[in-house]
Design a protein around this motif. Structure first.
Motif, PDB file in Angstrom:
ATOM      1  N   PRO A   1      -5.663  13.504  -2.753  1.00  0.00           N
ATOM      2  CA  PRO A   1      -6.057  12.349  -1.941  1.00  0.00           C
ATOM      3  C   PRO A   1      -7.559  12.334  -1.697  1.00  0.00           C
ATOM      4  CG  PRO A   1      -4.947  14.002  -0.596  1.00  0.00           C
ATOM      5  CD  PRO A   1      -4.842  14.473  -2.008  1.00  0.00           C
TER       6      PRO A   1
ATOM      7  N   TYR B   1      -3.002   4.868  -0.825  1.00  0.00           N
ATOM      8  CA  TYR B   1      -4.131   5.742  -0.517  1.00  0.00           C
ATOM      9  C   TYR B   1      -4.830   6.091  -1.831  1.00  0.00           C
ATOM     10  CZ  TYR B   1      -6.496   8.943   2.713  1.00  0.00           C
ATOM     11  OH  TYR B   1      -7.418   9.562   3.536  1.00  0.00           O
TER      12      TYR B   1
ATOM     13  N   THR C   1       1.586   6.839  -1.174  1.00  0.00           N
ATOM     14  CA  THR C   1       1.361   8.189  -0.646  1.00  0.00           C
ATOM     15  C   THR C   1       2.386   9.190  -1.149  1.00  0.00           C
ATOM     16  OG1 THR C   1       2.556   7.514   1.364  1.00  0.00           O
ATOM     17  CG2 THR C   1       0.140   7.464   1.443  1.00  0.00           C
TER      18      THR C   1
ATOM     19  N   HIS D   1      -7.149   2.858   3.545  1.00  0.00           N
ATOM     20  CA  HIS D   1      -5.691   2.909   3.649  1.00  0.00           C
ATOM     21  C   HIS D   1      -5.188   1.485   3.650  1.00  0.00           C
ATOM     22  CE1 HIS D   1      -2.083   2.814   6.510  1.00  0.00           C
ATOM     23  NE2 HIS D   1      -1.635   3.167   5.335  1.00  0.00           N
TER      24      HIS D   1
ATOM     25  N   ARG E   1      -1.553  14.793   2.536  1.00  0.00           N
ATOM     26  CA  ARG E   1      -1.545  16.257   2.703  1.00  0.00           C
ATOM     27  C   ARG E   1      -0.493  16.682   3.723  1.00  0.00           C
ATOM     28  NH1 ARG E   1      -7.167  15.384   2.751  1.00  0.00           N
ATOM     29  NH2 ARG E   1      -8.145  15.896   0.753  1.00  0.00           N
ATOM     30  N   ASP E   2      -0.291  15.859   4.748  1.00  0.00           N
ATOM     31  CA  ASP E   2       0.728  16.179   5.745  1.00  0.00           C
ATOM     32  C   ASP E   2       2.128  16.065   5.153  1.00  0.00           C
ATOM     33  OD1 ASP E   2      -1.156  16.677   7.697  1.00  0.00           O
ATOM     34  OD2 ASP E   2      -1.214  14.588   8.362  1.00  0.00           O
TER      35      ASP E   2
ATOM     36  N   HIS F   1      -0.622  11.118   6.395  1.00  0.00           N
ATOM     37  CA  HIS F   1      -1.557  11.504   5.343  1.00  0.00           C
ATOM     38  C   HIS F   1      -0.818  12.248   4.227  1.00  0.00           C
ATOM     39  CE1 HIS F   1      -4.980  13.351   3.306  1.00  0.00           C
ATOM     40  NE2 HIS F   1      -5.749  12.489   3.946  1.00  0.00           N
TER      41      HIS F   1
ATOM     42  N   ASP G   1     -10.425  11.117   0.769  1.00  0.00           N
ATOM     43  CA  ASP G   1     -10.605  10.702   2.165  1.00  0.00           C
ATOM     44  C   ASP G   1     -11.939   9.997   2.343  1.00  0.00           C
ATOM     45  OD1 ASP G   1      -8.167  11.911   2.827  1.00  0.00           O
ATOM     46  OD2 ASP G   1      -9.130  13.856   3.115  1.00  0.00           O
TER      47      ASP G   1
END
Length: 350
Positions: A271, A184, A260, A277, A323-324, A321, A273
Motif C-alpha cells: 500500500p 487504495y 483493499t 482513499h 496493513r491492518d 488500512h 500512503d
C-alpha cells in the motif's frame, strides 16, 4: 366520407392479416435502437451486424407502414409515430418478461441455471474462487457468471441477479447493499525497489500510474486527487479491464488503485500512503418475482453471505488500512485458507 376512426382502421387493416403481423424479434431490435439512439450501438449491444439491424428495422417499417426513425449523421431519432409505437412495444416486452418470471418463480426445483452478472474484478478475484463452496452444497446448480463492467438489465432478464457499483433506481427492482469496496493505491515490491516509495502527493507526480477507465467507475478520481486537469504524462498504462489493471500493478508497471482486499490476495503488493482513499458501494439487484424460484433464492442468500462485512472486514463501510487487514490475525481473529483456493481467506471470530 369515412369517419376518421374508420379511415384509420382501413389504413391499418393489413395488420389483421397474420402474415403481416410485426415480428417480435424486429420489435426487440427496434427497442434496442431507440434506447441506444444508434443502430450501430444497438447492433454492438445485441452482438449482431449493423447490416442486419438496418435490414430488420426496414422490414418492420414496411410491415407497419410507418417511418420509425429519422436517420441522423450521429445516430437515429424517433419519429412521432416511432415514439408512440415504442411505448407499446416496451409494454409488450415487459409483459413477456413477466410471463417468463412467473414460470421461473413457480419452479421449486433447487437445480438448473442461475445467471449472475457482476463487475469484472469482483467476479474474477472474489466471487469465482468462492463458487466452489456453493457448488459443493448445491451440486445440481449451474451458475452462469458474467463478469463485465457493463451493468446487466435484470428487468429485461439479461441476468437473474446483478452485482454492480451503480445503484438501480427502478422501483420495480429489489435492491440490497452488499457492502462497500475501498480503493487504495498499491505498487509491487519490484516497482518500489526500482523507483522508491512515494511519500506524498507531490512524489506521485514523479512516478508512473496504472489507470482503469470503464463503465460504473468514476472518471477523473486520480486527477482530482493530484490537483491536475489531466494525468497524461504520468499514466503508464490505461485499461478498461480490472484483471489487466490488477496484473499490471502486480507486475511492476506502476502505481494503481486497487481494492483493499488486494493486500490479502498478494503479499507482494504494498500500500502507498499518500492520503488517497476512494470508496464505492456494492449493490445487488433482482426482480422480486425471482425470489420465489428456489434455485435463484439459494444463490441470492449465498451472495449475501459471501459479501458479508462481518465475515470479510474489507467490505465494511468504515475504511480499514490494508496493513491492518494483514495484521488482524494476532488480535483474536482466526484466518482460514479455503481449500484449493490459497489466494482467498476468510476471517472468523474465534
Amino acid at each position: 366520407m369515412l369517419k376518421n376512426s374508420e379511415r384509420r382502421a382501413a389504413e391499418l387493416s393489413h395488420l389483421a392479416d397474420p402474415a403481416t403481423q410485426p415480428d417480435w424479434d424486429d420489435l426487440r431490435l427496434f427497442i434496442a435502437a431507440a434506447d441506444c439512439g444508434s443502430l450501430r450501438q444497438a447492433a454492438d449491444r445485441l452482438k449482431i451486424s449493423s447490416s442486419t439491424i438496418v435490414r430488420r428495422i426496414d422490414k418492420l417499417e414496411a410491415t407497419l407502414q410507418v417511418r420509425l426513425f429519422d436517420r441522423l449523421p450521429d445516430g437515429v431519432e424517433l419519429t412521432p409515430a416511432g415514439a408512440a409505437i415504442l411505448s407499446h412495444a416496451k409494454r409488450m416486452e415487459m409483459t413477456s418478461y413477466e410471463l417468463l418470471r412467473a414460470v421461473q418463480g413457480a419452479d421449486t426445483n433447487p437445480s438448473g441455471l442461475v445467471r449472475v452478472s457482476i463487475t469484472e474484478g469482483l467476479g474474477t478475484y472474489w466471487l469465482a474462487p468462492r463458487l466452489v463452496e456453493l457448488q459443493r452444497t448445491n451440486p445440481k446448480l449451474i451458475i452462469e457468471l458474467k463478469c463485465a463492467m457493463e451493468s446487466a438489465d435484470v428487468l429485461r432478464m439479461e441476468a437473474d441477479v446483478a452485482i454492480q457499483f451503480t445503484r438501480p433506481t427502478n422501483p420495480d427492482l429489489k435492491v440490497t447493499k452488499l457492502g462497500r469496496l475501498h480503493i487504495y493505491p498499491f505498487a509491487s515490491s519490484d516497482y518500489i525497489a526500482a523507483y522508491g516509495m512515494p511519500r506524498s502527493r507531490e512524489d506521485i507526480m514523479r512516478h508512473r500510474l496504472v489507470d482503469q477507465s470503464a463503465p460504473q467507475l468514476e472518471d477523473g478520481v486520480a486527477a482530482r486527487f493530484l490537483g491536475i486537469d489531466n494525468p497524461e504524462g504520468i499514466v503508464a498504462i490505461r485499461t478498461n479491464a480490472s484483471t489487466a489493471h490488477y496484473h499490471a500493478v502486480e507486475k511492476g508497471a506502476g502505481i494503481g488503485g486497487l481494492a483493499t482486499y488486494a493486500a490479502v490476495l498478494s503479499d507482494d503488493l504494498q500500500p502507498i500512503d499518500v492520503g488517497f482513499h476512494h470508496s464505492v458501494d456494492i449493490w445487488m439487484t433482482y426482480h422480486p418475482d425471482v425470489r420465489s424460484s428456489t434455485r435463484v433464492s439459494i444463490v441470492i442468500d449465498w451472495i449475501k453471505e459471501t459479501f458479508s462485512p462481518q465475515r470479510f472486514p474489507w467490505f465494511r463501510d468504515e475504511f480499514i488500512h490494508p496493513r491492518d487487514l494483514r495484521r488482524l490475525k494476532p488480535d483474536g481473529w482466526k484466518v482460514n485458507l479455503v481449500q484449493n483456493t490459497p489466494t482467498i481467506f476468510e476471517i472468523k471470530s474465534p
